[in-house]
Design a protein around this motif. Sequence first.
Motif, PDB file in Angstrom:
ATOM      1  N   TYR F 126       0.867  -1.174   0.000  1.00 47.72           N
ATOM      2  CA  TYR F 126       0.000   0.000   0.000  1.00 47.72           C
ATOM      3  C   TYR F 126       0.902   1.221   0.000  1.00 47.72           C
ATOM      4  O   TYR F 126       1.461   1.576   1.035  1.00 47.72           O
ATOM      5  CB  TYR F 126      -0.873   0.040   1.259  1.00 47.72           C
ATOM      6  CG  TYR F 126      -2.019  -0.942   1.270  1.00 47.72           C
ATOM      7  CD1 TYR F 126      -2.031  -2.057   0.441  1.00 47.72           C
ATOM      8  CD2 TYR F 126      -3.110  -0.746   2.114  1.00 47.72           C
ATOM      9  CE1 TYR F 126      -3.085  -2.942   0.448  1.00 47.72           C
ATOM     10  CE2 TYR F 126      -4.173  -1.639   2.120  1.00 47.72           C
ATOM     11  CZ  TYR F 126      -4.152  -2.739   1.288  1.00 47.72           C
ATOM     12  OH  TYR F 126      -5.204  -3.624   1.305  1.00 47.72           O
ATOM     13  N   THR F 129      -0.768   4.865   1.782  1.00 45.80           N
ATOM     14  CA  THR F 129      -0.977   4.945   3.221  1.00 45.80           C
ATOM     15  C   THR F 129       0.294   4.640   4.010  1.00 45.80           C
ATOM     16  O   THR F 129       0.247   4.532   5.228  1.00 45.80           O
ATOM     17  CB  THR F 129      -2.109   3.987   3.645  1.00 45.80           C
ATOM     18  OG1 THR F 129      -1.940   2.752   2.941  1.00 45.80           O
ATOM     19  CG2 THR F 129      -3.453   4.575   3.294  1.00 45.80           C
ATOM     20  N   GLY F 130       1.395   4.465   3.299  1.00 46.96           N
ATOM     21  CA  GLY F 130       2.658   4.383   4.002  1.00 46.96           C
ATOM     22  C   GLY F 130       3.247   3.004   4.167  1.00 46.96           C
ATOM     23  O   GLY F 130       3.976   2.747   5.124  1.00 46.96           O
ATOM     24  N   GLN F 132       1.823  -0.444   4.073  1.00 43.88           N
ATOM     25  CA  GLN F 132       1.280  -1.643   4.728  1.00 43.88           C
ATOM     26  C   GLN F 132       1.293  -2.813   3.755  1.00 43.88           C
ATOM     27  O   GLN F 132       1.473  -2.659   2.548  1.00 43.88           O
ATOM     28  CB  GLN F 132      -0.162  -1.378   5.206  1.00 43.88           C
ATOM     29  CG  GLN F 132      -0.292  -0.332   6.290  1.00 43.88           C
ATOM     30  CD  GLN F 132      -0.294   1.076   5.736  1.00 43.88           C
ATOM     31  OE1 GLN F 132      -0.290   1.288   4.525  1.00 43.88           O
ATOM     32  NE2 GLN F 132      -0.290   2.069   6.619  1.00 43.88           N
ATOM     33  N   MET F 133       1.040  -3.980   4.307  1.00 46.96           N
ATOM     34  CA  MET F 133       0.943  -5.173   3.480  1.00 46.96           C
ATOM     35  C   MET F 133      -0.183  -5.054   2.461  1.00 46.96           C
ATOM     36  O   MET F 133      -1.245  -4.517   2.772  1.00 46.96           O
ATOM     37  CB  MET F 133       0.663  -6.385   4.375  1.00 46.96           C
ATOM     38  CG  MET F 133       0.562  -7.689   3.607  1.00 46.96           C
ATOM     39  SD  MET F 133      -0.039  -9.048   4.640  1.00 46.96           S
ATOM     40  CE  MET F 133      -1.766  -8.614   4.841  1.00 46.96           C
ATOM     41  N   ALA F 134       0.066  -5.543   1.265  1.00 52.62           N
ATOM     42  CA  ALA F 134      -0.986  -5.651   0.255  1.00 52.62           C
ATOM     43  C   ALA F 134      -1.265  -7.135   0.033  1.00 52.62           C
ATOM     44  O   ALA F 134      -0.484  -7.984   0.485  1.00 52.62           O
ATOM     45  CB  ALA F 134      -0.525  -5.002  -1.045  1.00 52.62           C
ATOM     46  N   PRO F 135      -2.358  -7.468  -0.652  1.00 50.41           N
ATOM     47  CA  PRO F 135      -2.600  -8.891  -0.943  1.00 50.41           C
ATOM     48  C   PRO F 135      -1.464  -9.476  -1.771  1.00 50.41           C
ATOM     49  O   PRO F 135      -1.228 -10.681  -1.750  1.00 50.41           O
ATOM     50  CB  PRO F 135      -3.894  -8.870  -1.765  1.00 50.41           C
ATOM     51  CG  PRO F 135      -4.541  -7.569  -1.454  1.00 50.41           C
ATOM     52  CD  PRO F 135      -3.445  -6.609  -1.143  1.00 50.41           C
ATOM     53  N   THR F 144       4.856  -2.271   7.100  1.00 49.54           N
ATOM     54  CA  THR F 144       4.559  -1.704   8.417  1.00 49.54           C
ATOM     55  C   THR F 144       3.538  -2.539   9.188  1.00 49.54           C
ATOM     56  O   THR F 144       3.440  -2.422  10.397  1.00 49.54           O
ATOM     57  CB  THR F 144       4.037  -0.266   8.304  1.00 49.54           C
ATOM     58  OG1 THR F 144       2.851  -0.264   7.507  1.00 49.54           O
ATOM     59  CG2 THR F 144       5.064   0.650   7.666  1.00 49.54           C
ATOM     60  N   THR F 145       2.763  -3.359   8.476  1.00 50.57           N
ATOM     61  CA  THR F 145       1.831  -4.224   9.208  1.00 50.57           C
ATOM     62  C   THR F 145       2.279  -5.682   9.235  1.00 50.57           C
ATOM     63  O   THR F 145       1.581  -6.529   9.786  1.00 50.57           O
ATOM     64  CB  THR F 145       0.405  -4.142   8.616  1.00 50.57           C
ATOM     65  OG1 THR F 145       0.489  -4.257   7.190  1.00 50.57           O
ATOM     66  CG2 THR F 145      -0.248  -2.813   8.959  1.00 50.57           C
ATOM     67  N   THR F 146       3.424  -5.951   8.619  1.00 50.39           N
ATOM     68  CA  THR F 146       4.052  -7.267   8.788  1.00 50.39           C
ATOM     69  C   THR F 146       5.502  -7.017   9.183  1.00 50.39           C
ATOM     70  O   THR F 146       6.420  -7.288   8.412  1.00 50.39           O
ATOM     71  CB  THR F 146       3.998  -8.105   7.489  1.00 50.39           C
ATOM     72  OG1 THR F 146       4.575  -7.327   6.413  1.00 50.39           O
ATOM     73  CG2 THR F 146       2.592  -8.483   7.106  1.00 50.39           C
ATOM     74  N   PRO F 147       5.689  -6.488  10.384  1.00 55.16           N
ATOM     75  CA  PRO F 147       7.039  -6.084  10.781  1.00 55.16           C
ATOM     76  C   PRO F 147       8.018  -7.247  10.792  1.00 55.16           C
ATOM     77  O   PRO F 147       9.211  -7.044  10.605  1.00 55.16           O
ATOM     78  CB  PRO F 147       6.836  -5.494  12.180  1.00 55.16           C
ATOM     79  CG  PRO F 147       5.506  -5.954  12.650  1.00 55.16           C
ATOM     80  CD  PRO F 147       4.680  -6.201  11.422  1.00 55.16           C
ATOM     81  N   ARG F 150       5.938 -10.948   5.842  1.00 49.99           N
ATOM     82  CA  ARG F 150       4.648 -11.617   5.639  1.00 49.99           C
ATOM     83  C   ARG F 150       4.781 -13.098   5.935  1.00 49.99           C
ATOM     84  O   ARG F 150       5.622 -13.791   5.347  1.00 49.99           O
ATOM     85  CB  ARG F 150       4.154 -11.419   4.203  1.00 49.99           C
ATOM     86  CG  ARG F 150       2.809 -12.098   3.948  1.00 49.99           C
ATOM     87  CD  ARG F 150       2.264 -11.828   2.568  1.00 49.99           C
ATOM     88  NE  ARG F 150       0.891 -12.318   2.445  1.00 49.99           N
ATOM     89  CZ  ARG F 150       0.038 -11.921   1.514  1.00 49.99           C
ATOM     90  NH1 ARG F 150       0.403 -11.027   0.620  1.00 49.99           N
ATOM     91  NH2 ARG F 150      -1.188 -12.400   1.472  1.00 49.99           N
ATOM     92  N   PHE F 154      -0.215 -16.458   9.111  1.00 51.62           N
ATOM     93  CA  PHE F 154      -1.144 -15.430   9.559  1.00 51.62           C
ATOM     94  C   PHE F 154      -1.785 -14.670   8.396  1.00 51.62           C
ATOM     95  O   PHE F 154      -2.949 -14.315   8.447  1.00 51.62           O
ATOM     96  CB  PHE F 154      -0.434 -14.415  10.463  1.00 51.62           C
ATOM     97  CG  PHE F 154       0.041 -15.000  11.750  1.00 51.62           C
ATOM     98  CD1 PHE F 154      -0.865 -15.370  12.729  1.00 51.62           C
ATOM     99  CD2 PHE F 154       1.391 -15.195  11.988  1.00 51.62           C
ATOM    100  CE1 PHE F 154      -0.434 -15.917  13.927  1.00 51.62           C
ATOM    101  CE2 PHE F 154       1.830 -15.740  13.181  1.00 51.62           C
ATOM    102  CZ  PHE F 154       0.928 -16.111  14.161  1.00 51.62           C
ATOM    103  N   GLU F 155      -0.967 -14.356   7.387  1.00 51.48           N
ATOM    104  CA  GLU F 155      -1.433 -13.446   6.353  1.00 51.48           C
ATOM    105  C   GLU F 155      -1.712 -14.120   5.029  1.00 51.48           C
ATOM    106  O   GLU F 155      -2.139 -13.468   4.079  1.00 51.48           O
ATOM    107  CB  GLU F 155      -0.400 -12.328   6.142  1.00 51.48           C
ATOM    108  CG  GLU F 155      -0.405 -11.278   7.227  1.00 51.48           C
ATOM    109  CD  GLU F 155       0.629 -11.548   8.322  1.00 51.48           C
ATOM    110  OE1 GLU F 155       0.398 -11.130   9.469  1.00 51.48           O
ATOM    111  OE2 GLU F 155       1.653 -12.185   8.032  1.00 51.48           O
ATOM    112  N   ASN F 217       8.508   2.757  -0.090  1.00 48.28           N
ATOM    113  CA  ASN F 217       8.059   1.805   0.907  1.00 48.28           C
ATOM    114  C   ASN F 217       8.871   0.524   0.918  1.00 48.28           C
ATOM    115  O   ASN F 217       8.846  -0.208   1.901  1.00 48.28           O
ATOM    116  CB  ASN F 217       6.575   1.526   0.728  1.00 48.28           C
ATOM    117  CG  ASN F 217       5.753   2.698   1.173  1.00 48.28           C
ATOM    118  OD1 ASN F 217       5.870   3.163   2.301  1.00 48.28           O
ATOM    119  ND2 ASN F 217       4.942   3.236   0.263  1.00 48.28           N
TER     120      ASN F 217
END
Lengths: 348, 348, 83, 83, 252, 252, 182, 182
Positions: F126, F129-130, F132-135, F144-147, F150, F154-155, F217
């Motif tokens: 993404y 928005t800075g 984050q994980m995308a599909p 930033t959301t899979t520090p 991935r 979980f994802e 990113n």
Amino acid sequence: MSGNHAFAEAAIRAGCKCYFGYPITPQNELGEYMAENLRPAGGVFIQSESETAAINMVIGAAATGARAMTSSSSPGISLKQEGISFLAGFELPAVVVNVMRGGPGLGNIAPAQGDYFQATRGGGHGDYRTPVFAPASVQEIADLTYYSFDVADRYRTPVMIISDGMMGQMKEPVVLMEPLKNLPEKEWALKGRGTGASRYMCSLILDPLEMERHNWKLYRKYIEIERHEVKYESYMTDDAKIIAIAYGTTARIAKAAVNRVRKDGIPAGLLRPISLWPFPKAPLQELAHRVKNFVVFEMSTGQMLEDVQLSIQGMANISFHGRPGGVVPTPVEFARFLYREYQKIKKQ
Amino acid sequence: MSGNHAFAEAAIRAGCKCYFGYPITPQNELGEYMAENLRPAGGVFIQSESETAAINMVIGAAATGARAMTSSSSPGISLKQEGISFLAGFELPAVVVNVMRGGPGLGNIAPAQGDYFQATRGGGHGDYRTPVFAPASVQEIADLTYYSFDVADRYRTPVMIISDGMMGQMKEPVVLMEPLKNLPEKEWALKGRGTGASRYMCSLILDPLEMERHNWKLYRKYIEIERHEVKYESYMTDDAKIIAIAYGTTARIAKAAVNRVRKDGIPAGLLRPISLWPFPKAPLQELAHRVKNFVVFEMSTGQMLEDVQLSIQGMANISFHGRPGGVVPTPVEFARFLYREYQKIKKQ
Amino acid sequence: MQSHQSGGEMTKTKSQYKVIVREEYCKGCGLCIEFCNKKVLAESQKLNKMGYHYAETVNNDECVGCLICTLVCPDVVIEVYSE
Amino acid sequence: MQSHQSGGEMTKTKSQYKVIVREEYCKGCGLCIEFCNKKVLAESQKLNKMGYHYAETVNNDECVGCLICTLVCPDVVIEVYSE
Amino acid sequence: MQLKNQWPLYYKKDVVSHYCPGCGHGIVHRLVAEVLEDMDLGKRAVCVNPAGCAVLAYKYFDIDMIESAHGRGTAIATGIKRSRPDLFVFTYQGDGDLAAIGTAETIHSANRGEHITVIFVNNAVYGMTGGQMAPTTLLGMKTTTTPGGRNPEFEGYPLHITDIVATFPGTVYAERVAVDSPAGIRKTKKAIANAFQVQADGLGYSIVEVLSACPTNWKMSSVDSFKWVTEVMTKEFPLGVLTDKRKGVEKK
Amino acid sequence: MQLKNQWPLYYKKDVVSHYCPGCGHGIVHRLVAEVLEDMDLGKRAVCVNPAGCAVLAYKYFDIDMIESAHGRGTAIATGIKRSRPDLFVFTYQGDGDLAAIGTAETIHSANRGEHITVIFVNNAVYGMTGGQMAPTTLLGMKTTTTPGGRNPEFEGYPLHITDIVATFPGTVYAERVAVDSPAGIRKTKKAIANAFQVQADGLGYSIVEVLSACPTNWKMSSVDSFKWVTEVMTKEFPLGVLTDKRKGVEKK
Amino acid sequence: MIVTMLFAGSGGQGILTAGNILANAAMLDDFFVTYLPSYGAAMRGGTANCSICISDEEIASPVTSAPEFVIAMNQPSVLSFVNRLDPGGELMYNCDLVDTVPYRGDIEMFPVPANNISIGLGNGRAANMVMLGAFLKLINIVKVGTVNKSIEDMMSSRKKLIDLSIKAVAAGYDGFPFDVMK
Amino acid sequence: MIVTMLFAGSGGQGILTAGNILANAAMLDDFFVTYLPSYGAAMRGGTANCSICISDEEIASPVTSAPEFVIAMNQPSVLSFVNRLDPGGELMYNCDLVDTVPYRGDIEMFPVPANNISIGLGNGRAANMVMLGAFLKLINIVKVGTVNKSIEDMMSSRKKLIDLSIKAVAAGYDGFPFDVMK
Ligand SMILES: Cc1ncc(C[n+]2csc(CCOP(=O)(O)OP(=O)(O)O)c2C)c(N)n1
Ligand SMILES: Cc1ncc(C[n+]2csc(CCOP(=O)(O)OP(=O)(O)O)c2C)c(N)n1
Ligand code: SF4
Ligand code: SF4
Ligand code: SF4
Ligand code: SF4
Ligand code: SF4
Ligand code: SF4
Ligand SMILES: [Mg+2]
Ligand SMILES: [Mg+2]
């Protein structure tokens, strides 16, 4: 600590075990903090495929009795409306954070307060209400988040916290509360029937009379909440002749403005609703018996204004100053408005 | 002709060229009528994959200048909130029909009026309003649908028509209007730049000051609408001492109740808001100077009630009788309530 | 579980199974009638309280206890008993 | 369009192309520098008004007018002129 | 005398369902209840039921249940399973619910490899709302929103969503079956058992698509509608195992 | 002296874009503008731009444009095209927009065979928005959301949505390309031209997935990020024509 | 004058069709009419019903909370609706599918062997039309001729069905009141 | 006492890092602090900025509509923010990237050759820290030692970066005010 981080950390300390969210500015740091910290703390973090999915994951987690949370910003909150209505129908506790931005549509990512109606009047369908809290400092973000989980559990209702980009991004020192451990079990939660009777959770009630009973039951709950959960701050209202009413970011600015005009001898005060629903109607009514001039400040074209009108019921003058679209007004601007309004009164 | 068919046929006659919708009871017959009749008439019918997709297809069609429509019932309308906010932001005309059912959640499919807040306060995010009309007969469904397309085009705004399962299912004789031909072209519509300048439609306005200008522009439009589009019906209010306020289905029932108690010599009247936003504030205020007792009837726990309170501003007593959840009250029930309230007045 | 008691003989014997259609629950869809290979069941002339021509056992003797009728019945109407 | 004017000769000739980097539009990503096979471009030591080390033409003589630099530039910064 | 066909433990007794005569839902319900019993999963099971004709499934299943907003079943199931991995979580969904409004939730829950099981009842039509086109409606098929028959020019083609989902690494088991005959019903039960086993073994996501009759909206007799499943529907939606990534399991 | 590289007609001149240095969006934009000009489609074109880094695309393209709510581009495009079949309608979407929140709209617009073209810019993240994980984020990739990178537990796995869409009968043309090199960029232009031709010829739905760098990113230099596309990203997302159902067209 | 009635039966019994035909006929005869079907549950298990008001002045409320007439096609309908009848109201029921009628002293009751009559006409599926015919005779407001026209309108080109329906209406009309031993 | 300041520059210049370090240090020194970054646009093209208020009493409004200090790292920032300065306010700017400062008679101006000093330290990327150092000297509220501690906090284990930053802060601090010919 930033406001967005305070939301997240306070939630974790309140025992929030499940967070589901979808990125959107200006609240991304909230989800990112959860990604970093919730899973290691034994909780669940999922970046869902959409806001719609997120709120439904919250429904699922809440149905198992876990403290669950989601967050988003204006457009994303619109997408959650169906789910929020379901939470209300199911009587499931959950905390929903809206870090508002300019709207309608994509709008912008600047701080705004244009979702007041949506939050307080139920943007979703059907007869329901959600308690709505509006913090005005990073400390209060933490405190109210912590508290919201309690309110949600106590009344079995979704609770909303509305804030804006400024509050979300701003860093201030925060004193954090102790992490909650050992929350009481919820006997109504889905956990497999085991050897007992099976449970079901549904919002579908085909028989109108039964549905009506459910509606009135919810209604009574809302009356309870109105009775017990009103929160507000009075600032220098005792001797005030003109009182500003503002929440969240605008309340901070209004406070500075009140301080400023007080220096010039103008007897101004501030009433800051902390709970937007239930709205502090009674305290306002009380004040209106004595004070005849109110000024409503909002970062919108006038939404809380209606709640003020509903409270004051014609007993006093209400004037309005709004800055929608992501414009953050300045203390000087508010002070000037207070000053002008006060001059008008004196002339009368 | 049933109410649902009247919505559809009147839309076609108003020159609606594009309908997008997703099935949901109790408004399925509306879409089915469109499937049967709109395509043969040279129009576009799509059963979309969801309500979310439907409202966005409406955005696309409306952007080309076509008269476009969608319809749904309560949960589906919640899913359209983001899109409606975008329509408002884009200033695109469109007609959205909500044939309400019991809620919150899945609720049931019986007639209800629990989406009043959502419709009149903008269930979507940001500072916007949508004109909302509430027909009380199949004839009026046809008339208001026809009219709504005009209002939508005139003000470049989404217009909502709210009704309920009873109105949607009920059959009554209808006199239909002439089909509109040759609607004026919309110069703002997207049609390819050709050899001229390119156009763009966006709701994203990153600069807060510019966004604020847009918000105030919308606001002025809403003031215009408030000035010109108030619609209501007064029934036997001239000599009334107690006045019922109700819309749509409840207004029909209230009218029967008024007739009934009039036979017993009780001077009751009815004010029926036809436009819910803009709400007939002024006429109510006018009445409140003379009449001191109002009764609000709703098939909800009390939503329009707030608009009545906002209008009357403490000038008269307001009592409320609501039947949420899909219960359709009876004329006898309303009559009894009027009767009781009137006895109280006489005692005073 | 027991196999044919008088295997080989061509005379008709009473079946060891008893097929009971709980008629008040039957919606008369006819699936059991269609799929029973032994034509044990048939549509009744009468209507039950729900207004359906329910299935009835007309040929219990032919029943081999295959339970196909219970397998296809969407409404768990049929009970097959064995001796 | 014209082919080499003095084909075969090994002496260095002036290129028939002129490569102009509109430096105030350049974001200094370095893609043109990387992908130009002729090393015509290089990162400037100076910063432009946007604060980027923009690309500059250091070796115009080598340019063969292949337009690769304009192909890879995300910001339509480079102009290549032919005589 | 002994009753040979026991009433399934997790199926409420002697309730007259709201399903139409001959509706496939009734059969699938019973099979699910039987498998829950056979595998002893009922005590820790939670079923997410859809908006669709099966919205009232909680009146029939005697296990913990939660209703979903239309199409959101797998998101709710995700929330439940992530919160309580020890529970056995499955959704029961129709073709409109799963393949139209719920498309994104279906795709992404499968792609995340959620440890849930999806029972997907495909009757090629929106039953609950009175027979509108579904994503799975066959070409040429008449429904209330395709009065002239589904026309690919306007409405596109029947969507094979289970085939899509089967391509994901996280989908451990996917099979398409039909409750159109005694043999089909037995196979369906087997498929449900396999899918349930996947979750019970902690392997990942599993889905069973069940082709199922809707006599009411197809405007056919029950018997004809069962034949139609066999003869017509399976041509568009061929039966079989679409993926089976279980290791060390004897494949048939 | 004569300018060899003409400024594309449908690209606004001398505007400094908001894109980061080395961002692939800039290249894809220019290619789209060039093809619109080459095929003379610009006059009747309408572009639907996304919520994503390309949300401001209307500041750069000099054609009729409309913005979409996040993920709803193809629904809006459907509305436009159905209402005005004479217009040339395409969406420009990122991977979050198209493959996460817009999954259902993507799948169903393709399955209906809408006569629209989708330009799908896959940067595995993404951007807007800075980070984050995308599909489409690769396994192990840090966002930033899979520090921790991935994690398929979980994802789940990178979603190949173009491959899904390519299986639909209504999808006439689907290709995956990359703007990672001069050759890749030329191929991308070709692919866009093919996809646009499908719509211009009234054949149906077409989509081009463009692997594209997000240096910001990915926290890489522009040059490294282009290399990363070539060396890493194309391993997960192999380039090539995924479907081509044009008849009588010379296939390469 | 305003007459309110409720038709009830199970989903498959054609109760909505019968009500619709009557409502349509009343419109053709220039009455004010409202017709409100129960709706939604696409399931044959439950009961279906419709409320009809016929009046010579504008109808304020389409809801028949206490109808003057209930026409019940099966047992569950009788049980559900008999208590809703206005005092002095009249219950017409299909005695072929109804065993028991709860006692109410203040109403009149009219059994109609609708299924048997329909079977007698060679097709058991016109019981709803038999009931309609009998009901026309009972209320004596809408003309049989208009109802026949209404049948033709609603069933467009399905000739056989039209003939059967018209015959069934006539059989109900002519036979009413029926002398039934229970 | 309340001091309000605004740091501005282009996205890549580390302006938010510098602001954050200062805000954090002020908290460590027990002041009330608000720190509000500009946010959202994940694009390096635009300008980034952050507003900081440092006070010894509760801060009512975190918005610095008219800050007393503006620290501008490049030309666009100067143009954007110089007019927002409070009368009597002070502008510190990176003279390596700023050519022109619009005239305002009522403010003071302090050029800092931040890029050159940073390059002098062997790495051009610490210009932000040079500015921070110079600014610390100018305002004289927060201690350099606390800022160094704050740097260590924020950059956790990246030792090299910490050393460079601390050196850069010192260079800015010690060198200020700079004597620059323009
Ligand atoms: C948001 C929303 N939209 C629409 C509906 C109405 N609705 C309920 S079920 C259904 C479709 C049912 O079809 P399917 O999923 O195929 O299930 P079936 O009834 O065929 O088993 C629809 C459209 C709803 N309840 N909520
Ligand atoms: C309903 C809604 N949810 C979330 C957002 C925030 N948002 C804007 S763009 C975006 C994702 C952008 O990623 P992608 O589509 O991959 O585009 P890129 O920026 O990478 O090109 C998000 C989550 C939004 N605008 N609206
Ligand atoms: S058990 Fe088998 S043979 Fe017996 S009735 Fe049932 S299907 Fe027929
Ligand atoms: S299958 Fe069941 S419901 Fe159908 S006829 Fe037979 S017994 Fe009755
Ligand atoms: S045109 Fe070719 S040779 Fe010349 S500068 Fe560009 S890339 Fe290099
Ligand atoms: S490719 Fe363009 S932007 Fe990048 S360095 Fe070269 S000229 Fe500058
Ligand atoms: S409508 Fe179809 S799916 Fe629904 S209960 Fe009836 S037969 Fe079954
Ligand atoms: S964040 Fe990534 S995608 Fe967005 S502009 Fe920057 S480099 Fe491009
Ligand atoms: Mg279905
Ligand atoms: Mg992306």
